[in-house]
Design an enzyme around this catalytic site. Sequence first.
Site, short mmCIF file in Angstrom:
data_model
loop_
_atom_site.label_atom_id
_atom_site.label_comp_id
_atom_site.label_asym_id
_atom_site.label_seq_id
_atom_site.Cartn_x
_atom_site.Cartn_y
_atom_site.Cartn_z
N TYR A 142 9.00 -8.23 -22.54
CA TYR A 142 9.62 -9.58 -22.64
C TYR A 142 11.12 -9.45 -22.42
O TYR A 142 11.72 -10.19 -21.63
CB TYR A 142 9.31 -10.18 -24.02
N1 LIG Z 1 12.30 -21.08 -29.44
C1 LIG Z 1 13.30 -20.21 -29.63
O1 LIG Z 1 13.79 -20.04 -30.76
C2 LIG Z 1 13.83 -19.42 -28.44
C3 LIG Z 1 14.65 -18.32 -28.66
C4 LIG Z 1 15.12 -17.61 -27.58
C5 LIG Z 1 14.84 -18.02 -26.29
N2 LIG Z 1 14.07 -19.12 -26.10
C6 LIG Z 1 13.76 -19.54 -24.72
O2 LIG Z 1 13.87 -20.95 -24.61
C7 LIG Z 1 12.84 -21.45 -23.75
C8 LIG Z 1 11.99 -22.49 -24.48
O3 LIG Z 1 11.51 -21.91 -25.70
P1 LIG Z 1 10.29 -22.56 -26.48
O4 LIG Z 1 10.21 -21.87 -27.77
O5 LIG Z 1 10.39 -24.04 -26.42
O6 LIG Z 1 9.09 -22.05 -25.55
P2 LIG Z 1 7.52 -22.35 -25.71
O7 LIG Z 1 7.25 -23.28 -26.84
O8 LIG Z 1 6.82 -21.05 -25.69
O9 LIG Z 1 7.21 -23.17 -24.37
C9 LIG Z 1 7.28 -22.53 -23.14
C10 LIG Z 1 6.49 -23.33 -22.14
O10 LIG Z 1 6.27 -22.48 -20.99
C11 LIG Z 1 4.96 -22.70 -20.53
N3 LIG Z 1 4.36 -21.51 -19.92
C12 LIG Z 1 3.99 -20.37 -20.55
N4 LIG Z 1 3.41 -19.54 -19.69
C13 LIG Z 1 3.40 -20.17 -18.49
C14 LIG Z 1 2.90 -19.82 -17.23
N5 LIG Z 1 2.27 -18.65 -17.01
N6 LIG Z 1 3.05 -20.69 -16.23
C15 LIG Z 1 3.67 -21.89 -16.42
N7 LIG Z 1 4.16 -22.29 -17.61
C16 LIG Z 1 4.02 -21.43 -18.64
C17 LIG Z 1 4.14 -23.03 -21.76
O11 LIG Z 1 3.01 -23.79 -21.36
P3 LIG Z 1 1.81 -24.14 -22.37
O12 LIG Z 1 2.20 -25.45 -22.92
O13 LIG Z 1 0.60 -24.17 -21.54
O14 LIG Z 1 1.79 -23.05 -23.43
C18 LIG Z 1 5.10 -23.71 -22.69
O15 LIG Z 1 4.96 -25.09 -22.71
C19 LIG Z 1 12.04 -20.24 -23.28
O16 LIG Z 1 12.52 -19.81 -22.03
C20 LIG Z 1 12.31 -19.21 -24.35
O17 LIG Z 1 12.19 -17.88 -23.90
C21 LIG Z 1 13.54 -19.83 -27.14
#
Ligand SMILES: NC(=O)c1ccc[n+]([C@@H]2O[C@H](COP(=O)([O-])OP(=O)(O)OC[C@H]3O[C@@H](n4cnc5c(N)ncnc54)[C@H](OP(=O)(O)O)[C@@H]3O)[C@@H](O)[C@H]2O)c1
Length: 236
Positions: free
Chosen positions: A148
Amino acid sequence: MSVSAAPVLITGASQRIGLYCAERLLADGHPLIVSYRREREGLRRLRERGALTLPADFSSEAGILAFIAELKTHTDRLRAIVHNASEWLGETPGAEAAAFQRLFSVHMLAPYLINLHCAELLRRSTPADIVHISDDVARKGSAKRPAYCASKAGLDNLTLSFAAKFAPQIKVNGIAPALILFNPEDDADYRAKTLEKSALGIEPGPQVIYQSLRYLLDNPYVTGTTLTVNGGRHLK
Ligand SMILES: NC(=O)c1ccc[n+]([C@@H]2O[C@H](COP(=O)([O-])OP(=O)(O)OC[C@H]3O[C@@H](n4cnc5c(N)ncnc54)[C@H](OP(=O)(O)O)[C@@H]3O)[C@@H](O)[C@H]2O)c1
């Protein structure tokens, strides 16, 4: 749907941070295209407000190229691309290569190919932006999730290369968040330990990512930069 003003494309925007940013972009008056993998409740709200929602699975080259081809049947221009789609996937013994390849595809190959194939759409908009959402963990590595972490570090590096390649017409920047939102399954112990890691010690919520995105979209003199949004984790 066809759109006349250049829309913003945000990937993986059916829930959490992506959904929040999509709703704020709509509220700020941007026509919007979102990609989603699974159908989720938030998509209905986006459709009701006029967003175009396109299914996409970025875990293979074929899936990425199919999405790009479909996107181009709906619009010939883009105001911005926000690469938010991500998988929080750990390696399991015996399946490390599959996890690595999957994370490489979602976090690096998809942004790489979408940027290359959609640059012509962005050049029809002034201003035009690409924003990569990476992760603050790329700053120091991760013993628990090296695949990751490496794929997000690679995404940060693509910010530099595409910023140079696409200047001056397209600005290319990144946002590197640390904890923004816990996952529902995170237990109290994990939550306490995670909050301890930052100087500010809070779970800030997705507003801080939209503030960062807004800043990058509105600022005409920033490119090739990754904004750290980590509550001061580097201070501890
Ligand atoms: N949340 C945090 O605290 C945090 C911290 C550090 C970085 N980030 C970054 O911020 C961004 C948003 O975070 P989040 O927590 O909101 O992420 P999340 O809830 O995991 O949502 C990510 C989205 O990406 C989609 N996805 C996953 N695999 C995919 C694939 N193979 N093809 C197309 N779409 C795909 C998912 O679709 P599905 O709906 O089908 O699952 C999901 O809706 C991400 O880039 C994450 O790495 C977040």
